[in-house]
Scaffold this active site. Sequence first.
Site, PDB file in Angstrom:
ATOM      1  N   LYS A 135       1.215  -7.183 -31.631  1.00  0.00           N
ATOM      2  CA  LYS A 135       1.958  -8.220 -30.912  1.00  0.00           C
ATOM      3  C   LYS A 135       2.704  -7.575 -29.727  1.00  0.00           C
ATOM      4  O   LYS A 135       2.800  -6.364 -29.629  1.00  0.00           O
ATOM      5  CB  LYS A 135       2.958  -8.920 -31.848  1.00  0.00           C
ATOM      6  N   ILE A 142       1.469  -0.931 -33.682  1.00  0.00           N
ATOM      7  CA  ILE A 142       2.004  -0.279 -32.488  1.00  0.00           C
ATOM      8  C   ILE A 142       0.907   0.624 -31.941  1.00  0.00           C
ATOM      9  O   ILE A 142       0.432   1.531 -32.618  1.00  0.00           O
ATOM     10  CB  ILE A 142       3.282   0.513 -32.827  1.00  0.00           C
ATOM     11  N   GLY A 170       8.447  -4.360 -12.229  1.00  0.00           N
ATOM     12  CA  GLY A 170       8.449  -5.702 -11.655  1.00  0.00           C
ATOM     13  C   GLY A 170       9.404  -6.620 -12.386  1.00  0.00           C
ATOM     14  O   GLY A 170      10.171  -7.347 -11.791  1.00  0.00           O
ATOM     15  N   GLU A 227       9.228  -7.016 -23.945  1.00  0.00           N
ATOM     16  CA  GLU A 227      10.496  -7.700 -23.710  1.00  0.00           C
ATOM     17  C   GLU A 227      11.363  -7.763 -24.956  1.00  0.00           C
ATOM     18  O   GLU A 227      12.504  -8.227 -24.904  1.00  0.00           O
ATOM     19  CB  GLU A 227      10.210  -9.122 -23.198  1.00  0.00           C
ATOM     20  N   ALA A 242      -0.830  -5.800 -22.958  1.00  0.00           N
ATOM     21  CA  ALA A 242      -1.485  -4.824 -23.831  1.00  0.00           C
ATOM     22  C   ALA A 242      -2.411  -5.508 -24.824  1.00  0.00           C
ATOM     23  O   ALA A 242      -3.559  -5.102 -25.006  1.00  0.00           O
ATOM     24  CB  ALA A 242      -0.430  -4.007 -24.571  1.00  0.00           C
TER      25      ALA A 242
END
Lengths: 329, 740
Positions: B698, B626, B252, B702, B523
């Site tokens: 975090k 992560i 998207g 992007e 997430a």
Amino acid sequence: MIAFDYLRAADRDQALSAAQSRDGARFIAGGTNLLDLMKLQVEAPRRLVDIGALDLRQIERTDEGGLRIGALVSNADLAAHPLVRARYPVLSRAILAGASAQLRNKATTAGNLLQRTRCYFFYDPAVPCNKRTPGSGCSAIGGFNRIMAVLGTSEQCIASHPSDMAVAMRVLDARVETVLPSGERRALSLDELYRLPGDTPQIETHLQPGELITAVLLPSPPTGRQTYRKVRDRASYAFALVSVAGIVSMEQDRISGAALAFGGVGTMPWRDRAAEDLLVGQQPSRALFDQAADTVLAAAIGHGENDFKIPLLRRTLAAVLGKLTETVA
Amino acid sequence: MSEASITMDAPFERSLLDTAPAPLVGTSVSRVDGPFKVTGQARYAAEHGSGDLAYGMLVRAPVGSGRIDRLDTAAAEAMPGVLAVITDARLIRNGGDFAGAAAPPHGSRDVVYFGQPIALVVADSFERARAAASAVRLSYERKPGVFDLAEVLDSAEPPTNDIFGLFLIHTEQGDVAGALKQAAVVVDEVWTTPSQSHAPMEPHATVAQWDGRRLTLHGSYQSPVTTRDQLATLLGLETAQVRVLAPFVGGGFGSKLGLMPEAAAAAIAAQRLGRPVKVALPRQHVFEMTGRRPATHQRLRLGADADGKLTTIAHETITDQLEGEMFFEPAGIATHLLYAAPNRLVDHKVARVNKLLGVSMRAPGEGVGQLSLECAMDELAEKLDLDPVELRLRNEPEVHPETGQAFSSRSLAECLRVGAERFGWTARNRAPGRCRDGEWLIGHGMAASARGNLFGPAKVRVRIDADGLAAVETEMTDIGTGTYTILSQIVADLLGVALDRVEVRLGDTDAPTSAGSGGSWGATTAGSAVYAACEKLRVMLAEAAGVTSGNAVFADGMIVAGEVRRPLSELVGNGMVVDGATAPGTSNAHFSQSSYGAHFCEMRVNAVTGEMRVARWNSVFAAGRILNTKTATSQAIGGIVFGIGGALTEELVHDVRTGKVVNRDLGEYHVPVHADIPDIDVLYLEERDRLANPLLAKGIGELGVCGSGAAVANAIYNATGVRVRDFPITLDKLFPGITP
């Protein structure tokens, strides 16, 4: 897409008569260009005559020492053929520089020659285009024209011919073998096949209605080195901004033969015999290459965003000629 | 049903994720939904619909600015298979905002951009609808329009609002003009970026069906609840009357956040015809009817003292947008916080144009704003004769340089150092245009990366059924990012069950409302709500087992505490259900939270033709914990490729006479292809952010985009000595400056 009828021809005669018996019939083979255009209603044939079952998939040696390539030989098969790779490497290279593996598997030799321009405005029925709707005007002139042609243009059309393969065919002096609806056969050089846009950009070839290309004939392999250099916006899957197909032979330190054809710059696959003649008998030098470029580009017209193709062709041609004439230690 | 909620009002000193005996979180886990996708079992939007499905095709305005006098639908209606030509006043002019419940503009006969949907043709097949769409005739009055940002820069005005408080319009500190006069070295240049298209792999599509007064949409949405709310407002429905489903979404990048024209049209047509209607946009319509990243004109002024300490940073952006639309490209968004300097100015203005709607596109702001800032830093480093890595290290702020807030975590300096080491940065030739291999010029470039970390409210439902099978239900989506997988991992670790004993059900507005996929927050936000629910479930399971949850270990489908060792299935009775929720709190408000990174790349530029090739790439990121190294690395690579495309090829071209999108297919809108991309090395540094959320993670979705294009541009300069500040850097802008 508007409604059309579809016939799968079993043989050549059926194909010819099916195409002749209805106005607005089109032959379809790979369909990699025609179907896209039909979805957008840029093309709206009343009948599709599928020639996929015709026996036109062979690559054979000719008595003259050349090759006869069936019209339905796929781009992938043609590029990979051992004789093509060994004797006509410019053709293999040009084909493999075009499209994607999937498209090359489906696209055919004759279809590639007859693919239509990628002009943005040709592809959008909402805007004027003389090639799509004669007399409606040219949106590319005065509009964004980065991919358009600088050679062979007219005030009606500046759309470039998109094929890589056809550029190599042109430099190789290929001829197309056709059959007319009457059953009569003829052969045309690419020079005789293609038309410049002039005042009728909607007519792109000298083929007659219902005339079917059955094969492409290559003469015996040329002497000298061959190469195809394509300049594009990304490393794959982009049409040529400029491409150069070159075949050059040397005797001692002088050029003894030269053939050059250009893609991305012309309204048809471009060739300039005067530039070739100018090279023959000369010692290679940057000045000589520039003279050749001057000749090719003498009539070139930029339209703004595509102005860069003129210096880019000059630079690319010089680099190609430099490689083809350099002495191997 | 039980509930559990976590609000981030204090540092999270201990995360239960660090207590799992054999953790999956933090490891490389293949996508749990992968087999569904590669075997064709995952049904995408356009694959829905039953036997009586009708097909809709939008009719687009063939004028960039005007007013429709008359729509003549008779010819289209008479064509075979045509069921209706719908000119309903509720057909929307353009897509909705990326959040909120406001209905997009509709009901006017004014055309404000070329390609604006003005009618919907519905037929019994897609092909018939498409054919009839071209038979709709209209007469219109042409009005003057504005089709080029460059022509109306002077008319730009401050944006009308700050987009839900997410973007700062204007900040100013110190004396920029005075400090620039005093500066030993100044960079003052303008960078421009064009409209860009999101170009997701899956085109926008919706299948709408009414069942009495209840409307169901199957579609491709990043945030089903936003589509639901905006559609309900548009149609005058209660939100409870609308169910929106989007379990599988093929990308998207911001273009599927708000209600888009195809969804509104499908809902209206299905109501009118009393049968399900599918509107699947052809690729050309995706380019001209959904959204674009606005074009930007950015002036960057940097001033520094002779030691390379920045004294001034001024970043002024003018961006373009349709009249009446609130979104603007916040190109200065990372300039607020990347570097220290006492005198600062970040400003945004908007010029109104007649072009397709401007919407958020992957890393709105940073995506193009760090092109200019990080290229300006490269120019400054050169003027200072200072290594660009060193320049950035010298200007690393202790606290947020505007607000004085502490950083929740910030490992930019370490990213720069580790990245430089992995790349071999110190071996590079600093003088531009000096490194050559035959026809190819070789150059090296780098840039820093920063992307704000967002945290929003989210709800999920987690249940354990009588068989010990765990399930998560939430409106949250997986748009190709890995949501199914990471939520499964979190549940597996916190409840001690195997990965294949967890089922995650996403993309349904009947499930608890989450945050959607956008802004790199999916997430962490949805994952934290899952965490809250699982934490509560652990307490409930421990109680059922008669032990204290703090002493219990959850593993292998069992709870183990001292001598007690019980399978979960024995403890849950008919099943246990907890609704988990998260909400941002003072930790998010009082600390500056961002993910950081550094990009290093080698570019080869052909001296004859100007063709560019990315030859080598290293990126290092720090983004808290992560969750899945495999999907996180894929996200980073995808972002970097996005950035490379923005730097080198991507430009949505508007005809300056009409605003029409000229290159409206993937043959001419050039995204990078495989052959353009080398192996990309990505390293995530170990980091935990205890102020971000209970996962200590975090956002990453992007981050790869941010700064990567600038690294490319800086490497091209190093290779050639040519600075191109007008993106994309296509070869025609480059070769005239290079001697072949």
